[in-house]
Scaffold this motif. Structure first.
Motif, PDB file in Angstrom:
ATOM      1  N   VAL A 218      43.619  16.680  25.467  1.00 10.07           N
ATOM      2  CA  VAL A 218      42.509  16.436  24.544  1.00 10.07           C
ATOM      3  C   VAL A 218      42.289  14.934  24.374  1.00 10.07           C
ATOM      4  O   VAL A 218      41.146  14.483  24.219  1.00 10.07           O
ATOM      5  CB  VAL A 218      42.765  17.119  23.187  1.00 10.07           C
ATOM      6  CG1 VAL A 218      41.659  16.776  22.187  1.00 10.07           C
ATOM      7  CG2 VAL A 218      42.853  18.627  23.355  1.00 10.07           C
TER       8      VAL A 218
ATOM      9  N   LEU B 211      38.702  13.229  24.914  1.00  9.25           N
ATOM     10  CA  LEU B 211      38.033  12.551  23.805  1.00  9.25           C
ATOM     11  C   LEU B 211      37.685  11.109  24.162  1.00  9.25           C
ATOM     12  O   LEU B 211      36.595  10.623  23.833  1.00  9.25           O
ATOM     13  CB  LEU B 211      38.916  12.585  22.560  1.00  9.25           C
ATOM     14  CG  LEU B 211      38.989  13.902  21.798  1.00  9.25           C
ATOM     15  CD1 LEU B 211      40.132  13.880  20.799  1.00  9.25           C
ATOM     16  CD2 LEU B 211      37.665  14.207  21.098  1.00  9.25           C
TER      17      LEU B 211
ATOM     18  N   VAL C  18      36.627  19.412  17.776  1.00  7.89           N
ATOM     19  CA  VAL C  18      37.147  20.137  18.930  1.00  7.89           C
ATOM     20  C   VAL C  18      37.272  21.597  18.496  1.00  7.89           C
ATOM     21  O   VAL C  18      38.059  21.929  17.607  1.00  7.89           O
ATOM     22  CB  VAL C  18      38.504  19.594  19.399  1.00  7.89           C
ATOM     23  CG1 VAL C  18      39.015  20.409  20.595  1.00  7.89           C
ATOM     24  CG2 VAL C  18      38.393  18.127  19.790  1.00  7.89           C
TER      25      VAL C  18
ATOM     26  N   ILE D  10      34.059  19.913  22.882  1.00  4.13           N
ATOM     27  CA  ILE D  10      33.997  18.681  22.103  1.00  4.13           C
ATOM     28  C   ILE D  10      32.559  18.463  21.650  1.00  4.13           C
ATOM     29  O   ILE D  10      31.638  18.411  22.474  1.00  4.13           O
ATOM     30  CB  ILE D  10      34.491  17.483  22.928  1.00  4.13           C
ATOM     31  CG1 ILE D  10      35.975  17.651  23.258  1.00  4.13           C
ATOM     32  CG2 ILE D  10      34.269  16.177  22.171  1.00  4.13           C
ATOM     33  CD1 ILE D  10      36.540  16.561  24.145  1.00  4.13           C
TER      34      ILE D  10
END
Length: 411
Positions: free
Chosen positions: A231, A235, A260, A266
């Protein structure tokens, strides 16, 4: 000469220590009654720092006397002011087009959506009929928020179109937007880019409901994600896409927030062209090896900074987290002691401090009464220590509660 716009929230920051090369060449504009740090050749004040025209007029007067080469602004309220002044004085930095894109939540989402980023469905709001019309085509919860707001002030979560009528006064005085409510964990990404090259990008996850936790008087915080967390990489990549989608300068700091979802999608919440507020700078200091405000201040002023050291530190930094205790509706009767094993413990209150009435109603998500940092190489241990210290500090406060006739901005 460096012209510094100093919001009262940023009073006392050690600009002179951060900029020793500029000793005797710092001037400031701030609010009457605000005590700024040492090292300023001149400090000009205005009665109300919320008055854009007064702040700009004071800055122009200072500029006529001192001819600044840099306009420095760290607070959200000063982003567009500083951009306007740079344009007038012919100075480098974030310009008015970029400042508008990073301040106006409708404009930023227009840019992001055009570049293919996932954003919530949204529309600008002229009156409450726009909200009810939006809710008729987007069933479920929605969020109404000021287009240029910060700190979750003026935000309202609505479950039923009938609730929109109660926002008539708000949307008639301040530009608003309404968007679909996104279920997911809130994350933030703090980015520093210099001359088009990435210096640092730190992705973190808020605890609980994140910036909306203060509505229920709940403490909250965030902690940086491990670099090998998939993640984190996603991101950071999404934040880079976002910055490229907006009319961003090559040298920029940004604080982006994303949801998320459980499905791993996202979704953009919003982004600001500044360093994150509240205790985020203290947390980032442990990750970057330097106070991010000092880092950005020196970069903005064109002064030498060991950017390679910051890059290297980001790859070896410890896990770090912040936590904060928001105010309650009442008066402070007792203060907590610093919990053991923490860093940067700060009390922003005193016995007798009254948070009733409008002060409570208008509180921001960053209005913490106590904040602190926890570090630990083990993720599970870090989370456990964060929860334990939150329990200790919360129990250490004593309150005389007022009648809760005045509640948070959104219910």
């Amino acid at each position: 000469m460096i012209l510094v716009l100093i919001s009262p929230r940023n009073a006392g920051l050690p600009y002179a220590r951060w900029l020793p090369e500029e000793a005797g060449r710092l001037v400031a504009v701030t609010a009457t009654g605000t005590t700024v740090g040492d090292g300023f050749a001149e400090v000009v004040t205005v009665p109300y720092y919320t008055d854009d025209e007064a702040v700009l007029a004071a800055a122009r007067e200072v500029a006529r006397r001192h001819r600044p080469r840099v306009v420095l602004a760290l607070a959200e309220v000063d982003i567009e002011r500083a951009a306007a002044l740079r344009g007038e004085f012919g100075l480098p930095g974030l310009d008015t087009a970029a400042a508008a894109a990073y301040r106006d939540k409708v404009l930023m989402k227009d840019y992001a959506r055009a570049a293919g980023l996932r954003v919530p469905a949204f529309v600008p709001v002229g009156d409450v009929r726009d909200i009810t019309a939006f809710m008729s085509t987007h069933p479920g919860r929605v969020v109404a928020k000021p287009r240029g707001g910060s700190g979750s002030t003026g935000v309202h979560v609505l479950d039923d179109p009938a609730q929109a009528a109660g926002l008539a006064t708000y949307v008639s005085t301040v530009p608003y937007e309404v968007e679909e409510f996104v279920e997911g964990d809130m994350h933030h990404v703090d980015v520093f880019r210099v001359d088009g090259r990435l210096v640092a990008a730190v992705a973190s996850r808020y605890t609980g409901a994140g910036c909306l936790s203060h509505w229920t008087d709940a403490p909250y915080g965030s902690r940086n994600l491990d670099l090998d967390d998939p993640v984190h990489e996603r991101l950071v990549a999404e934040t880079s896409r976002l910055i490229d989608a907006l009319p961003s300068p090559d040298t920029l700091c940004a604080h982006a927030e994303f949801f998320v979802t459980d499905a791993g999608e996202i979704v953009l919440c919003e982004v600001a062209a500044r360093i994150g507020g509240g205790p985020i700078p203290a947390m980032l200091s442990h990750v970057l090896g330097i106070d991010p405000r000092e880092l950005w201040t020196r970069v903005e002023c064109g002064l030498p900074t060991d950017l390679d050291a910051v890059r290297e530190r980001c790859h070896t930094a410890p896990r770090a987290a912040f936590y904060g205790i928001p105010p309650r509706h009442g008066r402070v009767l007792r203060l907590p002691d610093e919990p053991p094993g923490t860093h940067d413990f700060v009390l922003n209150t005193h016995v007798g401090d009254d948070w009733s009435g409008d002060r409570y109603r208008l509180r921001k998500s960053g209005d913490f009464l106590a904040t602190w940092i926890v570090t630990d190489p083990d993720a599970a241990a870090l989370d456990a220590r964060l929860d334990a210290t939150a329990d200790v500090v919360s129990a250490g406060f004593g309150w005389e509660h007022a009648e809760k006739s005045v509640m948070g901005d959104a219910r």
